[in-house]
Design a protein around this motif. Structure first.
Motif, PDB file in Angstrom:
ATOM      1  N   SER A  70       0.680  -1.140   0.022  1.00 49.27           N
ATOM      2  CA  SER A  70      -0.199  -0.097  -0.023  1.00 49.27           C
ATOM      3  C   SER A  70       0.689   1.377   0.079  1.00 49.27           C
ATOM      4  O   SER A  70       0.709   2.305  -0.724  1.00 49.27           O
ATOM      5  CB  SER A  70      -0.933   0.115   1.305  1.00 49.27           C
ATOM      6  N   LEU A  71       1.861   1.323   0.910  1.00 47.55           N
ATOM      7  CA  LEU A  71       3.022   2.473   1.112  1.00 47.55           C
ATOM      8  C   LEU A  71       3.719   2.754  -0.345  1.00 47.55           C
ATOM      9  O   LEU A  71       3.778   3.901  -0.753  1.00 47.55           O
ATOM     10  CB  LEU A  71       3.956   2.154   1.968  1.00 47.55           C
ATOM     11  N   LEU A  72       3.866   1.559  -1.057  1.00 48.45           N
ATOM     12  CA  LEU A  72       4.679   1.581  -2.368  1.00 48.45           C
ATOM     13  C   LEU A  72       3.817   1.996  -3.604  1.00 48.45           C
ATOM     14  O   LEU A  72       4.354   2.026  -4.663  1.00 48.45           O
ATOM     15  CB  LEU A  72       5.198   0.312  -2.629  1.00 48.45           C
ATOM     16  N   GLY A  73       2.580   1.951  -3.388  1.00 51.48           N
ATOM     17  CA  GLY A  73       1.442   2.329  -4.375  1.00 51.48           C
ATOM     18  C   GLY A  73       1.112   1.134  -5.051  1.00 51.48           C
ATOM     19  O   GLY A  73       0.448   1.383  -6.157  1.00 51.48           O
ATOM     20  N   ASN A  74       1.486  -0.062  -4.725  1.00 49.38           N
ATOM     21  CA  ASN A  74       1.112  -1.242  -5.135  1.00 49.38           C
ATOM     22  C   ASN A  74      -0.369  -1.825  -4.754  1.00 49.38           C
ATOM     23  O   ASN A  74      -0.570  -2.743  -4.059  1.00 49.38           O
ATOM     24  CB  ASN A  74       2.067  -2.295  -5.041  1.00 49.38           C
ATOM     25  N   PHE A  75      -1.536  -0.983  -5.081  1.00 51.28           N
ATOM     26  CA  PHE A  75      -2.639  -1.112  -4.715  1.00 51.28           C
ATOM     27  C   PHE A  75      -3.334  -2.474  -4.659  1.00 51.28           C
ATOM     28  O   PHE A  75      -3.944  -3.086  -3.868  1.00 51.28           O
ATOM     29  CB  PHE A  75      -3.777  -0.001  -4.782  1.00 51.28           C
ATOM     30  N   HIS A  84       5.435  19.943 -12.169  1.00 52.87           N
ATOM     31  CA  HIS A  84       5.043  19.164 -10.677  1.00 52.87           C
ATOM     32  C   HIS A  84       3.646  18.286 -11.047  1.00 52.87           C
ATOM     33  O   HIS A  84       3.476  17.267 -10.788  1.00 52.87           O
ATOM     34  CB  HIS A  84       4.723  20.152  -9.834  1.00 52.87           C
ATOM     35  N   ARG A  85       2.675  19.024 -11.973  1.00 54.98           N
ATOM     36  CA  ARG A  85       1.315  18.459 -12.338  1.00 54.98           C
ATOM     37  C   ARG A  85       1.690  17.215 -12.976  1.00 54.98           C
ATOM     38  O   ARG A  85       0.920  16.052 -12.626  1.00 54.98           O
ATOM     39  CB  ARG A  85       0.505  19.491 -13.091  1.00 54.98           C
ATOM     40  N   ALA A  86       2.452  17.241 -13.916  1.00 50.89           N
ATOM     41  CA  ALA A  86       2.750  16.145 -14.849  1.00 50.89           C
ATOM     42  C   ALA A  86       3.187  14.650 -14.066  1.00 50.89           C
ATOM     43  O   ALA A  86       2.778  13.865 -14.285  1.00 50.89           O
ATOM     44  CB  ALA A  86       3.478  16.524 -15.874  1.00 50.89           C
ATOM     45  N   ALA A  87       4.067  15.149 -13.203  1.00 52.97           N
ATOM     46  CA  ALA A  87       5.145  14.088 -12.470  1.00 52.97           C
ATOM     47  C   ALA A  87       3.884  13.389 -11.530  1.00 52.97           C
ATOM     48  O   ALA A  87       3.799  12.409 -11.118  1.00 52.97           O
ATOM     49  CB  ALA A  87       5.947  14.677 -11.538  1.00 52.97           C
ATOM     50  N   ALA A  88       2.916  14.539 -10.931  1.00 44.85           N
ATOM     51  CA  ALA A  88       1.766  13.817 -10.057  1.00 44.85           C
ATOM     52  C   ALA A  88       0.874  13.143 -10.724  1.00 44.85           C
ATOM     53  O   ALA A  88       0.574  11.849 -10.222  1.00 44.85           O
ATOM     54  CB  ALA A  88       1.035  15.006  -9.315  1.00 44.85           C
ATOM     55  N   ALA A 100      -1.745   7.759 -11.913  1.00 48.47           N
ATOM     56  CA  ALA A 100      -2.148   7.001 -13.121  1.00 48.47           C
ATOM     57  C   ALA A 100      -1.507   5.717 -12.714  1.00 48.47           C
ATOM     58  O   ALA A 100      -2.386   4.554 -12.805  1.00 48.47           O
ATOM     59  CB  ALA A 100      -1.692   7.463 -14.418  1.00 48.47           C
ATOM     60  N   ARG A 101      -0.374   5.476 -12.261  1.00 52.55           N
ATOM     61  CA  ARG A 101       0.431   4.218 -12.105  1.00 52.55           C
ATOM     62  C   ARG A 101      -0.347   3.510 -10.933  1.00 52.55           C
ATOM     63  O   ARG A 101      -0.611   2.463 -10.870  1.00 52.55           O
ATOM     64  CB  ARG A 101       1.880   4.492 -11.672  1.00 52.55           C
ATOM     65  N   MET A 102      -0.833   4.386  -9.821  1.00 52.67           N
ATOM     66  CA  MET A 102      -1.483   3.803  -8.836  1.00 52.67           C
ATOM     67  C   MET A 102      -3.151   3.625  -9.048  1.00 52.67           C
ATOM     68  O   MET A 102      -3.927   2.902  -8.352  1.00 52.67           O
ATOM     69  CB  MET A 102      -1.208   4.719  -7.394  1.00 52.67           C
TER      70      MET A 102
END
Length: 989
Positions: A761-766, A969-973, A978-980
């Protein structure tokens, strides 16, 4: 005998008159028959007219003495003398003695000494000299004995009151007159010893022993013998009374400035040039930033002694405190103190409570520097090994002084003024020998003293050890020791290493020990920590604590160990190296060392087990496979005693784990680590926690013990979570699950699944996190462990909230609240209510969220984790703003930031800073928002805490004034979201 009246000496007549009067004066007020006076007046065979002549003598005396008829009275068959006590020196003497005894009984020792001084001043010479006669002579002998007894009492009182050197002339005169009187001789020895004249004191014993043997055929009595032995050992019991403490000087600070400097050597000598240079640099004006004065030189050259002497001289310049810490950069077989550990000690020394000290080194450095701003502190960093470990400890503002010692010059430490210490000059060496041995003894053999200094390479440590040996061998001459040293210096000439030179000198002190002390000296060098207490020493030696203390005191007497404080002993680094080299030579098969080390480790394991049982009564007991130690344990009966012991012994315990690892004693590595991590976790020493976790896992694998491996992996997972090392924690949790499955341990397997879900969860692997957490809750429901299920449900709620699946997050949190309420674990509902509020806020149900947060805040107690409390407070402030409520006083958001800044894990800090950053942006404080999101981004990206990294970037984009930067910053966010799989409309607002 003399008689005086109004300043005029009386003529008392002939011998018969003097003897009669003396006899009457010896017993004033008492009627003495004529026959007694006849006996006193004639030696033997008195004449037939003796009685008549006595009566004539009395009548003659009455005429010669003014008012004699009222002084010499006739009563019945004899005469008596009637005088006031002050009219007769002997009577006045007796009166003063009685008065002095009363003063002693009332503890007025100074008054008693003065009274006895007055009594002795009445003496003008030998009592009744020249009068003769056996009766008079017997009385004179008795009076002289009284006089000597009073002298002894008088001198004893003055010694008790702290006098010493000023008594020596009187004592020497009295001893010369009465050479066999042991009390006087003992007082002279004690006065000489306390005056720094140990050799002369021991000489006096030799003189009286020879006299007693020659004249009486006996040895000195037990009291004098014990005194001699005490002087030989330099027993602390023989020291004079401590000087009265100086009146406290009013301090400008509300609390007393801290001073943790070691004691200053009373006989420090030499180094005038280096001292002058050090003081000049330390007091030089006009420099920006802190002053750094560094001393480098070989071990044993006196760097620490010089730095400590200078520090005490500089105390008035730095009134806010004087701190010392030994960084142990060159301790054989030991790891240097890390910057984080050093900062923890320094912060506590200046009064920062443990719960305010950050977990990470960067946070501690920032707090240290902020606290020192505007202060004038002196900081002595002793035994530094490298510049990297020093830099975090340096203040950044002017006003403070850093004194630094190191064996090698740290050339990459900018801004330091270095002073190199070589060996001492011949003049300084001579002064040191004279100071430590006594000027008189050196003056008697000046050439031998100079040769002794040369043979010791003019190294302070070597000189001190050599002179200590001479002090303890009063019959040895300097020349004799120099001759012994010549053989040893063949080795010194052949070796270029300074340490090897010192080793040769140390051998002299070692060879003077008895065999028991030699063995103990070698074994004690195996102790891995800086300080050794008597319990650890007893465990190493396999003895009782009192025997261990006796050995340590003997080693202290010859300066082979040091005593930093009462009850603690330590080796100088070079002395430890020397002792270990001896052990290697004496224990070639290694059996003695192995047995001693295992005794020590077993003692530490048993003591930590007892301490943990007291401090953490609910922890799960696990078999260690090691029998309990039979060594004496310290008092660990209550929480305060256990905590104090753990704190004091922590460095030694960490070093003991390293020792066990180095010697392949893996079971001790695992079991000691398990007990230690409880303390390290509670104290926020997370780097050490992580290091022990890794060592424990490696040791358990080498043992092939799956139960110990599972336990070690679990502890490592906790450390990684607190440190923000999620990838490493994920691997540990995965391995822990597999081990639990092999053991058939479903409880641990369920826990491991929950841990895997948390890290994913912390790593974003939901999606992966969801699989693990659903599996964990299913196992726990099946096993009927409702508390564990509730904990997993809170993790599941957090996962859904991060994912933007707020309805499911709300359902999981509500179920956790219900389970915990049913268990009566209301304190655990605190986190569950906060999780519920996060889900409700995500759904826009701010009133419901506010009610949940209010419930959470009412459940907070003193034992609550500060990071979790901060999260609740930050969300409360955020919800208040959404509801249009005014900012509370005190501001909940600021309280939250203070909590995470002082002592919280980095993942909690990142999340809190993002929440408050969004709040500050909505409040129009864009700069504050940018700073908070920037710090959160730095923390989250370093940990791979993906969801908070994305929210930090999003916050930076919203608060950024520069459009291009905001777009980046917005693009990186967006890429991270999206990855999560977090949709835009399902994100926090």
């Amino acid at each position: 005998m003399e008689g005086w009246s109004n300043g005029v000496r009386l003529k008392l007549g002939g011998v018969i008159q003097e003897r009669v009067l003396a006899t009457l004066l010896l017993e004033p007020g008492k009627v003495l028959p004529v026959s007694r006076l006849v006996e006193a007046a004639w030696d033997e065979d008195p004449p037939a007219t003796a009685s008549h002549q006595v009566r004539k003598a009395v009548a003659d005396l009455r005429r010669r003495i003014p008012g004699g008829a009222g002084v010499l009275l006739t009563e019945g068959p004899g005469y008596r003398v009637v005088i006031d006590e002050t009219q007769n020196d002997l009577s006045e003497f007796g009166m003063l003695i009685r008065t002095a005894k009363t003063a002693v009984a009332e503890s007025r020792l100074s008054d008693a000494a003065e009274i006895l001084r007055g009594a002795l001043a009445l003496w003008r010479g030998p009592v009744l000299s020249g009068i003769g006669g056996p009766v008079i002579e017997a009385a004179a002998t008795s009076i002289e004995e009284r006089r000597l007894a009073v002298w002894e009492e008088h001198l004893g009182l003055r010694l008790t009151l702290g006098e010493s050197g000023e008594l020596i002339p009187d004592l020497r005169e009295l001893v010369a007159q009465h050479p066999l009187r042991e009390t006087l001789r003992g007082q002279l020895m004690l006065a000489l010893y306390r005056s720094g004249r140990q050799a002369e004191a021991l000489e006096e014993y030799g003189k009286v022993r020879e006299l007693l043997v020659e004249e009486l055929g006996v040895d000195p009595g037990p009291h004098l013998t014990r005194l001699y032995e005490g002087i030989l050992r330099e027993s602390p019991e023989l020291a004079g009374p401590e000087p009265a403490a100086p009146a406290p000087v009013p301090a400008p600070l509300p609390a007393e400035p801290p001073c943790t400097l070691p004691y200053d050597l009373a006989d420090f000598t030499g180094r005038e040039v280096e001292m002058a240079e050090l003081l000049r640099c330390a007091t030089q004006k006009g420099e920006q930033g802190p002053k750094i004065v560094a001393l480098d030189g070989m071990g044993g050259s006196g760097k620490t002694s010089l730095a400590v002497r200078a520090a005490y001289q500089l105390v008035p310049e730095y009134p806010d405190g004087q701190l010392h810490i030994d960084l142990r950069g060159y301790t054989p077989g030991d790891q240097p103190v890390s910057a984080g550990t050093a900062l923890d000690s320094l912060l506590r020394a200046i009064g920062i409570p443990g719960d305010r000290i950050p977990d990470d080194t960067a946070g501690r450095t920032a707090l240290w520097r902020a606290t020192l701003s505007g202060k004038r502190l002196l900081i002595l960093l002793d035994n530094a090994a490298d510049a990297a470990g020093i830099r975090p400890l340096l203040p950044t503002t002017s006003g403070c002084l850093v004194l630094l010692t190191s064996r090698g010059r740290l050339v990459d430490l900018d801004g330091a003024h270095w002073i190199s210490l070589g060996v001492m000059s011949p003049r300084e060496s001579a002064a040191l020998v004279a100071e430590t041995l006594g000027a008189g003894r050196v003056a008697a053999e000046p050439e031998a003293a100079a040769e002794l200094a040369r043979l010791c390479d003019h190294l302070p440590l070597a000189l001190r050890i050599a002179t200590a040996r001479l002090r303890n061998r009063p019959r040895w001459t300097l020349q004799y020791l120099a001759e012994r040293l010549r053989d040893e210096t063949r080795r010194l000439d052949e070796l270029s290493s300074g340490a090897r030179s010192v080793s040769a000198t140390l051998r002299l002190s070692y060879q003077a020990l008895d065999e028991e002390s030699r063995t103990a000296f070698r074994i004690l060098s195996l102790h891995p920590g800086g300080d050794i207490n008597v319990h650890a020493a007893a465990a190493l030696l396999g003895s009782g604590i009192w025997d261990a203390e006796d050995v340590l005191e003997r080693l202290l007497d010859v300066h082979l160990v040091q005593q930093p404080e009462i009850g603690l002993y330590s080796f100088h680094d070079l002395v430890r190296s020397f002792a270990q080299s001896l052990f290697d030579a004496a224990d070639q098969d290694g059996r003695e060392a192995a047995a001693a080390v295992e005794r020590l480790l077993c003692y530490y394991l048993t003591a930590t087990e007892v301490a943990c049982d007291v401090l953490y009564p609910g922890r799960r007991h696990r078999p260690t496979g090691i029998e309990k130690s039979t060594a004496d344990l310290p008092s660990l009966g209550d929480a305060e005693q256990a905590q104090t012991w753990f704190t004091r012994e922590q460095d030694a315990l960490l070093a003991a784990v390293t020792l066990a690892e180095r010697r392949g004693l893996d079971r001790y590595v695992v079991c000691l680590s398990r007990n230690l991590v409880f303390q390290l976790n509670a104290r926020g020493q997370l780097e050490e926690f992580g290091a022990l976790g890794r060592a424990s896992v490696a040791a358990a694998k080498r043992l092939g013990d799956l139960a110990l491996l599972g336990m070690s992996l679990s502890n490592l997972g906790v450390a990684c979570w607190r440190l923000g090392r999620f990838e490493e924690g994920l691997e540990a949790a995965r391995e822990g699950r597999d081990v639990a499955a092999q053991l058939g341990d479903r409880h641990t397997e369920a826990h491991s699944e929950g841990t895997l879900g948390q890290f994913n969860s912390l790593l974003g692997n939901f999606p992966e996190a969801l699989v693990h957490l659903e599996r964990a809750t299913a196992y726990e429901r099946e096993l009927g462990i409702a508390r564990a299920e509730a904990d997993s449900l809170t993790l599941l709620s957090t996962l859904y909230e991060q994912w933007g699946r707020y309805e499911e997050a709300r359902a999981a949190a509500q179920r956790a609240v219900e389970l915990q309420g049913g268990l009566g674990k209301f304190e655990n509902q605190f986190s569950a209510f906060t999780d519920l509020a996060f889900a409700q806020a995500g759904l826009g149900e701010y009133e419901s969220a506010a009610r949940s947060l209010e419930r959470a805040r009412t459940l907070v107690d003193d034992g609550a984790d500060p990071g979790n409390v901060a999260l609740t407070l930050a969300l409360s402030a955020d919800v208040d703003q959404h509801l249009g409520r005014p900012v509370r006083s005190p501001d909940l958001a600021e309280q939250a930031l203070e909590l995470v800044a002082s002592n919280a894990s980095p993942l909690r800090r990142a999340k809190v800073e993002n929440i408050v950053g969004r709040l500050r942006r909505r409040q129009g404080e864009r700069r504050a928002a940018r700073e908070l999101h920037a710090d959160a981004h730095e923390l989250a990206s370093a940990m791979s805490y993906r969801i908070e990294e994305a929210y930090a970037l999003c916050g930076l984009a919203d608060a950024e004034d520069d459009a291009a930067a905001a777009a980046r910053h917005r693009a990186a966010a967006e890429e991270l979201f999206a990855r999560m799989g977090v949709a835009e409309d399902r994100r926090r607002r």
